[in-house]
Design a protein around this motif. Sequence first.
Motif, PDB file in Angstrom:
ATOM      1  N   UNK A 323       0.802  -1.219   0.000  1.00  0.00           N
ATOM      2  CA  UNK A 323       0.000   0.000   0.000  1.00  0.00           C
ATOM      3  C   UNK A 323       0.835   1.268   0.000  1.00  0.00           C
ATOM      4  N   UNK A 324       1.913   1.281   0.768  1.00  0.00           N
ATOM      5  CA  UNK A 324       2.737   2.496   0.823  1.00  0.00           C
ATOM      6  C   UNK A 324       3.333   2.809  -0.548  1.00  0.00           C
ATOM      7  N   UNK A 325       3.750   1.778  -1.262  1.00  0.00           N
ATOM      8  CA  UNK A 325       4.323   1.983  -2.590  1.00  0.00           C
ATOM      9  C   UNK A 325       3.257   2.487  -3.557  1.00  0.00           C
ATOM     10  N   UNK A 326       2.075   1.880  -3.545  1.00  0.00           N
ATOM     11  CA  UNK A 326       1.010   2.320  -4.441  1.00  0.00           C
ATOM     12  C   UNK A 326       0.519   3.722  -4.083  1.00  0.00           C
ATOM     13  N   UNK A 327       0.449   4.038  -2.803  1.00  0.00           N
ATOM     14  CA  UNK A 327       0.048   5.387  -2.392  1.00  0.00           C
ATOM     15  C   UNK A 327       1.039   6.450  -2.868  1.00  0.00           C
ATOM     16  N   UNK A 328       2.308   6.064  -2.982  1.00  0.00           N
ATOM     17  CA  UNK A 328       3.332   7.043  -3.354  1.00  0.00           C
ATOM     18  C   UNK A 328       3.112   7.587  -4.761  1.00  0.00           C
ATOM     19  N   UNK A 329       2.390   6.852  -5.612  1.00  0.00           N
ATOM     20  CA  UNK A 329       2.101   7.371  -6.955  1.00  0.00           C
ATOM     21  C   UNK A 329       1.357   8.695  -6.853  1.00  0.00           C
ATOM     22  N   UNK A 378      10.903  23.421 -21.432  1.00  0.00           N
ATOM     23  CA  UNK A 378      10.979  22.462 -20.334  1.00  0.00           C
ATOM     24  C   UNK A 378      12.023  22.818 -19.306  1.00  0.00           C
ATOM     25  N   UNK A 379      12.088  24.089 -18.945  1.00  0.00           N
ATOM     26  CA  UNK A 379      13.079  24.552 -17.978  1.00  0.00           C
ATOM     27  C   UNK A 379      12.391  25.332 -16.864  1.00  0.00           C
ATOM     28  N   UNK A 380      13.084  25.512 -15.758  1.00  0.00           N
ATOM     29  CA  UNK A 380      12.607  26.363 -14.681  1.00  0.00           C
ATOM     30  C   UNK A 380      11.312  25.880 -14.058  1.00  0.00           C
ATOM     31  N   UNK A 381      10.683  26.780 -13.300  1.00  0.00           N
ATOM     32  CA  UNK A 381       9.471  26.415 -12.570  1.00  0.00           C
ATOM     33  C   UNK A 381       8.313  26.078 -13.501  1.00  0.00           C
ATOM     34  N   UNK A 382       8.278  26.694 -14.695  1.00  0.00           N
ATOM     35  CA  UNK A 382       7.172  26.447 -15.610  1.00  0.00           C
ATOM     36  C   UNK A 382       7.317  25.144 -16.380  1.00  0.00           C
ATOM     37  N   UNK A 383       8.559  24.699 -16.616  1.00  0.00           N
ATOM     38  CA  UNK A 383       8.708  23.571 -17.522  1.00  0.00           C
ATOM     39  C   UNK A 383       9.549  22.407 -17.059  1.00  0.00           C
ATOM     40  N   UNK A 384      10.375  22.578 -16.033  1.00  0.00           N
ATOM     41  CA  UNK A 384      11.291  21.510 -15.635  1.00  0.00           C
ATOM     42  C   UNK A 384      10.528  20.288 -15.128  1.00  0.00           C
ATOM     43  N   UNK A 385      11.065  19.085 -15.357  1.00  0.00           N
ATOM     44  CA  UNK A 385      10.361  17.865 -14.942  1.00  0.00           C
ATOM     45  C   UNK A 385      10.073  17.788 -13.447  1.00  0.00           C
ATOM     46  N   UNK A 386      10.899  18.386 -12.622  1.00  0.00           N
ATOM     47  CA  UNK A 386      10.666  18.332 -11.177  1.00  0.00           C
ATOM     48  C   UNK A 386      11.313  17.121 -10.534  1.00  0.00           C
ATOM     49  N   UNK A 387      11.314  17.099  -9.216  1.00  0.00           N
ATOM     50  CA  UNK A 387      11.959  16.014  -8.475  1.00  0.00           C
ATOM     51  C   UNK A 387      10.993  15.468  -7.426  1.00  0.00           C
ATOM     52  N   UNK A 388      11.333  14.282  -6.920  1.00  0.00           N
ATOM     53  CA  UNK A 388      10.553  13.647  -5.856  1.00  0.00           C
ATOM     54  C   UNK A 388      11.327  13.701  -4.537  1.00  0.00           C
ATOM     55  N   UNK A 389      11.915  14.849  -4.269  1.00  0.00           N
ATOM     56  CA  UNK A 389      12.761  14.978  -3.080  1.00  0.00           C
ATOM     57  C   UNK A 389      11.979  14.760  -1.789  1.00  0.00           C
ATOM     58  N   UNK A 390      10.710  15.137  -1.760  1.00  0.00           N
ATOM     59  CA  UNK A 390       9.897  14.993  -0.553  1.00  0.00           C
ATOM     60  C   UNK A 390       9.033  13.733  -0.578  1.00  0.00           C
ATOM     61  N   UNK A 391       9.395  12.803  -1.416  1.00  0.00           N
ATOM     62  CA  UNK A 391       8.616  11.576  -1.562  1.00  0.00           C
ATOM     63  C   UNK A 391       8.703  10.698  -0.321  1.00  0.00           C
ATOM     64  N   UNK A 392       7.648   9.953  -0.007  1.00  0.00           N
ATOM     65  CA  UNK A 392       7.743   8.965   1.076  1.00  0.00           C
ATOM     66  C   UNK A 392       8.708   7.835   0.742  1.00  0.00           C
ATOM     67  N   UNK A 393       9.124   7.747  -0.530  1.00  0.00           N
ATOM     68  CA  UNK A 393      10.101   6.725  -0.930  1.00  0.00           C
ATOM     69  C   UNK A 393      11.529   7.235  -0.820  1.00  0.00           C
ATOM     70  N   UNK A 394      11.721   8.489  -0.399  1.00  0.00           N
ATOM     71  CA  UNK A 394      13.070   9.034  -0.221  1.00  0.00           C
ATOM     72  C   UNK A 394      13.664   8.516   1.082  1.00  0.00           C
ATOM     73  N   UNK A 395      14.904   8.023   1.069  1.00  0.00           N
ATOM     74  CA  UNK A 395      15.471   7.395   2.271  1.00  0.00           C
ATOM     75  C   UNK A 395      15.868   8.353   3.375  1.00  0.00           C
ATOM     76  N   UNK A 396      15.910   9.644   3.102  1.00  0.00           N
ATOM     77  CA  UNK A 396      16.376  10.564   4.132  1.00  0.00           C
ATOM     78  C   UNK A 396      17.892  10.581   4.199  1.00  0.00           C
ATOM     79  N   UNK A 397      18.395  11.192   5.230  1.00  0.00           N
ATOM     80  CA  UNK A 397      19.838  11.365   5.369  1.00  0.00           C
ATOM     81  C   UNK A 397      20.507  10.034   5.703  1.00  0.00           C
ATOM     82  N   UNK A 398      21.528   9.674   4.922  1.00  0.00           N
ATOM     83  CA  UNK A 398      22.317   8.475   5.168  1.00  0.00           C
ATOM     84  C   UNK A 398      23.754   8.868   5.477  1.00  0.00           C
TER      85      UNK A 398
END
Length: 546
Positions: A323-329, A378-398
């Motif tokens: 469920x956690x993986x499917x919710x992350x979508x 496809x650049x900057x705030x209007x066009x860049x693909x973006x990142x999943x930095x705040x994703x629940x799948x992000x491992x955090x600080x290692x």
Amino acid sequence: MDPVIVVGAGPVGLTLALALARQDVPCVVLDEGPGKDEPRPARTVVLREDTAALMERLTGLSLDHAGFRWAGWRSMRRKQVTNEVAFEDAEAAPLHIAQHVLTGALRAALENERLVRIAVDSRLDTMEQERSGVTAHTRGASGTWWRGSYLVGCDGPRSTVRKLQDIRFPGRTAVERHAVAALRTELPWQDEALLHRSPPWRTSGPFAGEITARPLPDEMWRLDWLLPPGKDLVTPEMLLTRIRETLAGWNGGTVPPYELLDTGVHTVHHRLARRWRAGRVFLAGDAAHLLGALGTHGLDEGLRDADNLAWKLALAWHHGPHEALLDSYQTERRALVASRLRAADQALPLLRGGGGLRTYVPGSSRSLDTLLMDGHLGRGALGAPGTYADSPLAPGRLEGEAPVATVPGATVTDVIVTAEDGTFVRLRDRLGRGALLVVLIAPGTGVWERRHWVSAGIMPRLAAAVSALPHRAELLVAESYPGAAAHTVLLVRPDGHLVTALSGVRPADMYAAAETALGGPVTGTTSEAGADAESGAREDAGAGSR
């Protein structure tokens, strides 16, 4: 297990079906149409570097012959050039392609997929879901009941799936309108795309002072004229007059020969579904979001939806619901699209003459033309693909994190890697197979055959750590990667987003990061499993040295 039901046979639905089939998941695509698309030269799409690579990987075709990669971009205001960009790397240039050509390439690839069935003339009318699956009924010539493990609505802005699930779709209507024409002619810029604001000739009738020209193969062009707010009718006579005025303005007052191929009016809406998941039912593409103002392109985000969802559904289909993986979508994709919509909505008053939100617009110190160019390229705030930095799948600080030019959650840079069979391939060619990718940065390995270094140095220990990960992973080796030091190890998701970069072989950190990227621990605790991976890596490394 029952197949995944994909509702809708547009580019997003076909992409999702192909991506699932490449990960050994059977699919049924419910196509309400006859199974082919009407050619419409004026209905085109622009694909960025990552989505163009996704299409080529799935179709197995180089789309350059079917579409057109721009050689450059220029922005003009009145008679002055305000911005110019030259695409020296053709693979980084936007790919402009007719939508029916793209859909045709996807359909052709699906003809060879034994795991995918396309049911034509099948329009969804009812559906039910329970704990074990989804049942859908279609009407039409092939009307029948369908049973699936999951169902994904890729059925466009008027999504039946979204309505049957009673999911709200709030937003704004007619944010922008454009008159569109596809024609064959010669323009002074040849292979370059152009944005011309406030041209020096008169702007008569219901047309505003902004024109976009984008080249296509065979000397074809798509021209878009921004229309002012309102619902003023654009008659054929008005459009023909505007075409001739524009061509004459760009050619010193003389109208060059041209062949008009297609016309239309394109209306941009901004909407975002409240939920993208309801149990075993998901939304993707225009069924989940509508965007496209200021040069941004909604299909890009729809294809990224499919890429994000495919590997998660495949893992759940093969190994049971997580469920956690499917919710992350929903968490990842909805947040990113919401950010894009927010940036466009904030920029609209400024770029269209209001100016009241100047202090709130990301990158407001830049010129307005640069903001518009960012959306188109496809650049900057209007066009860049973006990142999943705040994703629940992000491992955090290692503890063992290493700096690289790619931030965690962003798409990785495409570099040449050595695969496990010793061949040299592109990193992006290894994506979409359902496996995690582990990439070792090892300068000098490219000049030696793999058999000379595969059992030397840190390779045995790294190979042991990879084999102990909680999910199938492929070990690759690269000569270099932007910003990475020697012996940096990258962990990459199946959809090409960086999980983390580690300094050297750190089995416990690698295991913890992989486990989090898969939605959390499946058996045992992270610390116990990571310790087992560390121990196994040491034992295997020792065996390799004896």
